[in-house]
Scaffold this motif. Structure first.
Motif, mmCIF file in Angstrom:
data_model
loop_
_atom_site.group_PDB
_atom_site.id
_atom_site.type_symbol
_atom_site.label_atom_id
_atom_site.label_comp_id
_atom_site.label_asym_id
_atom_site.label_seq_id
_atom_site.Cartn_x
_atom_site.Cartn_y
_atom_site.Cartn_z
ATOM 1 N N PRO A 264 34.765 68.975 -8.538
ATOM 2 C CA PRO A 264 35.636 67.812 -8.719
ATOM 3 C C PRO A 264 36.109 67.674 -10.160
ATOM 4 O O PRO A 264 35.362 67.949 -11.098
ATOM 5 C CB PRO A 264 34.740 66.635 -8.332
ATOM 6 C CG PRO A 264 33.667 67.212 -7.487
ATOM 7 C CD PRO A 264 33.462 68.615 -7.967
ATOM 8 N N THR A 266 37.879 65.083 -13.041
ATOM 9 C CA THR A 266 38.080 63.661 -13.312
ATOM 10 C C THR A 266 39.015 63.412 -14.495
ATOM 11 O O THR A 266 39.619 62.353 -14.597
ATOM 12 C CB THR A 266 36.730 62.966 -13.621
ATOM 13 O OG1 THR A 266 36.096 63.696 -14.681
ATOM 14 C CG2 THR A 266 35.821 62.966 -12.412
ATOM 15 N N THR A 302 42.318 63.495 -3.855
ATOM 16 C CA THR A 302 40.858 63.516 -3.803
ATOM 17 C C THR A 302 40.439 64.289 -2.558
ATOM 18 O O THR A 302 41.286 64.724 -1.777
ATOM 19 C CB THR A 302 40.309 62.078 -3.743
ATOM 20 O OG1 THR A 302 40.973 61.390 -2.669
ATOM 21 C CG2 THR A 302 40.565 61.333 -5.040
ATOM 22 N N GLU A 308 35.536 58.770 0.380
ATOM 23 C CA GLU A 308 35.615 58.303 -0.996
ATOM 24 C C GLU A 308 35.860 56.796 -0.991
ATOM 25 O O GLU A 308 36.456 56.255 -0.056
ATOM 26 C CB GLU A 308 36.783 58.978 -1.732
ATOM 27 C CG GLU A 308 36.677 60.483 -1.815
ATOM 28 C CD GLU A 308 35.980 60.954 -3.080
ATOM 29 O OE1 GLU A 308 35.594 60.095 -3.892
ATOM 30 O OE2 GLU A 308 35.817 62.173 -3.233
ATOM 31 N N ARG A 347 37.636 61.249 -8.370
ATOM 32 C CA ARG A 347 37.208 62.648 -8.381
ATOM 33 C C ARG A 347 38.240 63.473 -7.616
ATOM 34 O O ARG A 347 38.281 63.432 -6.388
ATOM 35 C CB ARG A 347 35.826 62.769 -7.729
ATOM 36 C CG ARG A 347 34.720 62.120 -8.541
ATOM 37 C CD ARG A 347 33.518 61.780 -7.686
ATOM 38 N NE ARG A 347 32.890 62.944 -7.060
ATOM 39 C CZ ARG A 347 32.025 63.744 -7.677
ATOM 40 N NH1 ARG A 347 31.696 63.512 -8.931
ATOM 41 N NH2 ARG A 347 31.492 64.762 -7.043
ATOM 42 N N TYR A 348 39.066 64.192 -8.360
ATOM 43 C CA TYR A 348 40.149 64.938 -7.726
ATOM 44 C C TYR A 348 39.652 66.288 -7.218
ATOM 45 O O TYR A 348 38.802 66.926 -7.846
ATOM 46 C CB TYR A 348 41.311 65.117 -8.703
ATOM 47 C CG TYR A 348 41.916 63.801 -9.103
ATOM 48 C CD1 TYR A 348 42.851 63.188 -8.281
ATOM 49 C CD2 TYR A 348 41.513 63.144 -10.265
ATOM 50 C CE1 TYR A 348 43.389 61.950 -8.631
ATOM 51 C CE2 TYR A 348 42.046 61.919 -10.611
ATOM 52 C CZ TYR A 348 42.982 61.323 -9.794
ATOM 53 O OH TYR A 348 43.511 60.111 -10.124
ATOM 54 N N LYS A 349 40.224 66.688 -6.067
ATOM 55 C CA LYS A 349 39.772 67.908 -5.401
ATOM 56 C C LYS A 349 40.842 68.993 -5.440
ATOM 57 O O LYS A 349 40.556 70.188 -5.377
ATOM 58 C CB LYS A 349 39.438 67.561 -3.945
ATOM 59 C CG LYS A 349 39.049 68.728 -3.066
ATOM 60 C CD LYS A 349 37.768 69.360 -3.532
ATOM 61 C CE LYS A 349 37.416 70.550 -2.651
ATOM 62 N NZ LYS A 349 36.332 71.340 -3.215
ATOM 63 N N TRP A 407 37.993 74.225 -13.908
ATOM 64 C CA TRP A 407 38.364 73.748 -12.565
ATOM 65 C C TRP A 407 38.710 74.898 -11.616
ATOM 66 O O TRP A 407 39.008 74.691 -10.454
ATOM 67 C CB TRP A 407 39.574 72.813 -12.692
ATOM 68 C CG TRP A 407 40.526 73.271 -13.763
ATOM 69 C CD1 TRP A 407 40.554 72.849 -15.052
ATOM 70 C CD2 TRP A 407 41.549 74.272 -13.649
ATOM 71 N NE1 TRP A 407 41.537 73.512 -15.751
ATOM 72 C CE2 TRP A 407 42.156 74.395 -14.905
ATOM 73 C CE3 TRP A 407 42.000 75.073 -12.593
ATOM 74 C CZ2 TRP A 407 43.192 75.295 -15.154
ATOM 75 C CZ3 TRP A 407 43.026 75.958 -12.840
ATOM 76 C CH2 TRP A 407 43.615 76.057 -14.106
#
Length: 428
Positions: A264, A266, A302, A308, A347-349, A407
């Motif tokens: 994840p 951020t 996300t 979430e 929290r980006y996916k 990432w």
DNA sequence: TCTGGGGTCCTAGGACCC
DNA sequence: TCTGGGGTCCTAGGACCC
């Protein structure tokens, strides 16, 4: 609707590589023959290619890897991350071999191509195709199956029969219409090319369960319910060729570059780095096909599978003041887009970009106030592309793409780029 | 813990024009 | 008091593919 009028009936062969990604791995790792082998999607997420042994274990296409860890261990499945450098190169080799057999090769995907044999004698086609199967195998190491029929949809059906029944030489010829009813009656309608999940349900509700029943349905009635695509499909099943048979693949109208993160993300700057690197990849594709883009979509999201507190899935479209193929300019717009979308604390996916409204670089409208890319820009990008092609991707990149790139996607089990990198040549 | 990425085509409906 | 008809272009969304 325009379908082929009948001069001589079409003869279309669909060549499909068997379990393509698995077969590519096996070419350079012969010890994998007869062993269960699976290849995973990007980020080591899902199973996207399975050897026959893995299919026999009941593992479905698209199964998330984490669901089968135990089975992988107990059954001794060899698992690989996707290696697109290898698969892309092997695909090009297969296509090159096919081109020796007919000038009319229409690549359809990384592992499939339609070949046109209209005008050939039916009596010679099977033998000719068997010779192709053998030659591709000998020259590339890749096993293929071939279906031959009067239309693309029926060629797909024939190909499936060749694979399922393991026909001699890997070839199934369905040019004789007398053979069609028995085969189509055996085939569930949902397995036809062009019939997905939704349409299968709707067809079943109309009591249409097999390919033969669909073939015998009224085309105009089904057109009224499903649209012209379904009508064409019915004609194709009847052996009337309705789908384009273009030999040349036209340039893409839109390009997408996106990835899930290995873990994840951020921070805004990390998101911007990731998006900048996606833009760089899209830019390479854009210039390779000689296009410029007039609009850019940036999206971040996300984890859609997770509960979430704040599911977030947003995109922004940026219309560019002037068409461009300059990665530097595109990155500038894209990082602004990310900034507009970014919400702290999430929290980006996954993140990505789309380039839309592509146009040939030669034919763009000139605008006095917003001139397009100048000569310096074109030459700069040319140098970047040439250098990266020669020295390897990422040799020269934009600072905005970041250095550490924490990432990056997971790719724990990738095989070497055997055929495209000197350092990774196989040793014999 | 872990769930891919990249495309195409068609249709319906709204905006706008004459 | 009255308020057409037809065309094009664009966009969003739905379906499909590998």
């Amino acid at each position: 609707m325009s379908c082929a009028s009948s001069e001589s009936p079409r003869r279309i062969a669909l060549v499909d590589c068997n379990n393509f990604y698995v077969s590519c791995e096996r070419v350079f790792a012969p010890q994998l023959a007869h062993r269960p082998v699976a290849v995973l999607s990007n980020n080591d997420g899902c199973v996207v290619a399975r050897s026959e042994e893995v299919k026999a274990l009941g593992i479905a296409m698209g199964t998330p890897f984490h669901e089968i860890r135990a089975l992988v261990k107990s059954a001794g499945i060899a698992v690989y991350s996707s290696n697109y450098a290898l698969y892309g190169d092997m695909s090009a080799r297969v296509m090159q071999v096919l081109a020796q057999f007919t000038p009319r090769v229409e690549p359809y995907s990384i592992d499939e191509a339609f070949l046109h044999f209209t005008g050939w004698e039916d009596a010679r086609l099977t033998e000719h195709a068997q010779h192709m199967v053998k030659t591709v195998r000998r020259w590339t190491g890749i096993p293929v199956s071939i279906g031959i029929a009067p239309s693309k949809v029926l060629a797909k059906v024939a190909n499936r029969v060749a694979k399922q029944q393991r026909l001699p030489g890997g070839v199934c010829q369905l040019t004789d219409p007398a053979l069609h009813p028995a085969i189509l009656a055996q085939m569930p309608v949902g397995e036809l090319w062009g019939i997905g999940k939704r349409w299968t349900q709707r067809l079943q509700a109309l009591d249409i369960h097999t390919a033969q029943q669909l073939r015998d349905s009224d085309p105009s009635q089904l057109r009224a319910r499903f649209g012209v695509v379904m009508q064409r499909l019915i004609y194709e099943l009847r052996g009337v060729s309705c789908l384009d048979t273009e030999a040349l693949t036209p340039p893409k109208q839109q390009l997408i570059a996106s990835r899930s993160f290995g873990r994840p993300v951020t921070e805004l700057t990390a998101l911007q780095e990731a998006v900048a690197s996606h833009v760089a990849r899209a830019g390479v594709k854009l210039r390779r096909q000689g296009s410029v883009t007039q609009a850019l979509v940036v999206f971040i999201q996300t984890n859609r599978f997770k509960q979430e507190a704040f599911p977030y899935h947003q995109a922004v479209t940026l219309r560019l003041p002037a068409p461009t193929a300059d990665t530097g300019k595109l990155i500038g717009y894209a990082v602004m887009g990310v900034k507009a979308l970014y919400r702290a604390g999430l929290r980006y996916k996954k993140a990505g970009v789309m380039l839309l409204n592509l146009a040939p670089a030669q034919q763009i409208q000139l605008d006095l106030l917003h001139p397009g890319d100048d000569e310096r820009s074109r030459r700069r990008m040319q140098v970047v592309d040439q250098l990266n092609a020669k020295m390897g991707n990422g040799t020269l990149r934009f600072a905005r793409e970041g250095w550490q790139q924490p990432w990056q996607m997971r790719q724990a089990k990738r095989s070497p780029a055997y055929t495209t990198k000197w350092e990774e040549l196989p040793r014999v």
